[in-house]
Design a protein around this motif. Structure first.
Motif, PDB file in Angstrom:
ATOM      1  N   PRO A   1       0.810  -1.235   0.000  1.00 49.85           N
ATOM      2  CA  PRO A   1       0.000   0.000   0.000  1.00 49.85           C
ATOM      3  C   PRO A   1       0.837   1.277   0.000  1.00 49.85           C
ATOM      4  O   PRO A   1       0.446   2.273  -0.595  1.00 49.85           O
ATOM      5  N   LEU A   2       2.016   1.246   0.646  1.00 50.83           N
ATOM      6  CA  LEU A   2       2.872   2.431   0.604  1.00 50.83           C
ATOM      7  C   LEU A   2       3.368   2.695  -0.814  1.00 50.83           C
ATOM      8  O   LEU A   2       3.424   3.841  -1.259  1.00 50.83           O
TER       9      LEU A   2
ATOM     10  N   GLY B   1       0.311   3.964  -2.840  1.00 49.54           N
ATOM     11  CA  GLY B   1      -0.014   5.343  -2.464  1.00 49.54           C
ATOM     12  C   GLY B   1       0.988   6.340  -3.005  1.00 49.54           C
ATOM     13  O   GLY B   1       0.624   7.415  -3.489  1.00 49.54           O
ATOM     14  N   SER B   2       2.269   5.985  -2.947  1.00 48.80           N
ATOM     15  CA  SER B   2       3.298   6.876  -3.490  1.00 48.80           C
ATOM     16  C   SER B   2       3.154   7.018  -4.998  1.00 48.80           C
ATOM     17  O   SER B   2       3.327   8.114  -5.546  1.00 48.80           O
ATOM     18  N   SER B   3       2.833   5.928  -5.673  1.00 47.55           N
ATOM     19  CA  SER B   3       2.630   5.993  -7.127  1.00 47.55           C
ATOM     20  C   SER B   3       1.432   6.866  -7.475  1.00 47.55           C
ATOM     21  O   SER B   3       1.483   7.642  -8.445  1.00 47.55           O
ATOM     22  N   LEU B   4       0.361   6.749  -6.699  1.00 45.21           N
ATOM     23  CA  LEU B   4      -0.814   7.592  -6.956  1.00 45.21           C
ATOM     24  C   LEU B   4      -0.491   9.072  -6.765  1.00 45.21           C
ATOM     25  O   LEU B   4      -0.929   9.917  -7.551  1.00 45.21           O
ATOM     26  N   LEU B   5       0.285   9.391  -5.736  1.00 44.95           N
ATOM     27  CA  LEU B   5       0.663  10.795  -5.535  1.00 44.95           C
ATOM     28  C   LEU B   5       1.592  11.291  -6.638  1.00 44.95           C
ATOM     29  O   LEU B   5       1.508  12.446  -7.053  1.00 44.95           O
ATOM     30  N   LEU B   6       2.463  10.408  -7.135  1.00 43.63           N
ATOM     31  CA  LEU B   6       3.343  10.784  -8.233  1.00 43.63           C
ATOM     32  C   LEU B   6       2.539  11.063  -9.503  1.00 43.63           C
ATOM     33  O   LEU B   6       2.765  12.074 -10.184  1.00 43.63           O
TER      34      LEU B   6
ATOM     35  N   LEU C   1      -4.350   8.506   0.310  1.00 44.87           N
ATOM     36  CA  LEU C   1      -4.543   8.626   1.755  1.00 44.87           C
ATOM     37  C   LEU C   1      -5.052   7.327   2.360  1.00 44.87           C
ATOM     38  O   LEU C   1      -4.581   6.891   3.426  1.00 44.87           O
ATOM     39  N   MET C   2      -5.973   6.668   1.685  1.00 47.13           N
ATOM     40  CA  MET C   2      -6.488   5.392   2.191  1.00 47.13           C
ATOM     41  C   MET C   2      -5.389   4.328   2.201  1.00 47.13           C
ATOM     42  O   MET C   2      -5.312   3.524   3.130  1.00 47.13           O
ATOM     43  N   CYS C   3      -4.525   4.310   1.197  1.00 45.96           N
ATOM     44  CA  CYS C   3      -3.401   3.361   1.180  1.00 45.96           C
ATOM     45  C   CYS C   3      -2.461   3.628   2.349  1.00 45.96           C
ATOM     46  O   CYS C   3      -2.002   2.690   3.009  1.00 45.96           O
TER      47      CYS C   3
ATOM     48  N   TYR D   1      -4.142   2.480   5.616  1.00 42.97           N
ATOM     49  CA  TYR D   1      -4.116   1.012   5.699  1.00 42.97           C
ATOM     50  C   TYR D   1      -2.729   0.518   6.122  1.00 42.97           C
ATOM     51  O   TYR D   1      -2.600  -0.354   6.972  1.00 42.97           O
ATOM     52  N   ALA D   2      -1.679   1.092   5.528  1.00 40.65           N
ATOM     53  CA  ALA D   2      -0.319   0.696   5.895  1.00 40.65           C
ATOM     54  C   ALA D   2      -0.015   1.062   7.338  1.00 40.65           C
ATOM     55  O   ALA D   2       0.621   0.283   8.070  1.00 40.65           O
TER      56      ALA D   2
END
Length: 68
Positions: A13-14, A17-22, A44-46, A49-50
């Protein structure tokens, strides 16, 4: 190297989430407000969850090994 269950449930999930923000930051000019908010919300949800997985991991370790 094989990952443990807690590592998989926190690292994947980290990474997502980082890929989605990128993607959100690189494609900001092409996205309308809905998709920008959607990508930030999914990231944020990823991250939440992490964080919950890491809290459960440390809680289990403290129970098993004590806090010495």
């Amino acid at each position: 190297m094989k990952l443990t269950v807690y590592e998989r449930h926190s690292l994947i999930p980290l990474g997502v989430g980082s890929s989605l923000l990128l993607v959100n930051s690189l494609c900001r000019s092409f996205l309308d407000d809905f998709w920008e908010g959607f990508l930030c919300g999914m990231a944020l949800m990823c991250f939440i969850y992490a964080l919950c997985t890491l809290v459960l991991f440390f809680k289990r370790n403290f129970k098993h090994y004590g806090n010495s």
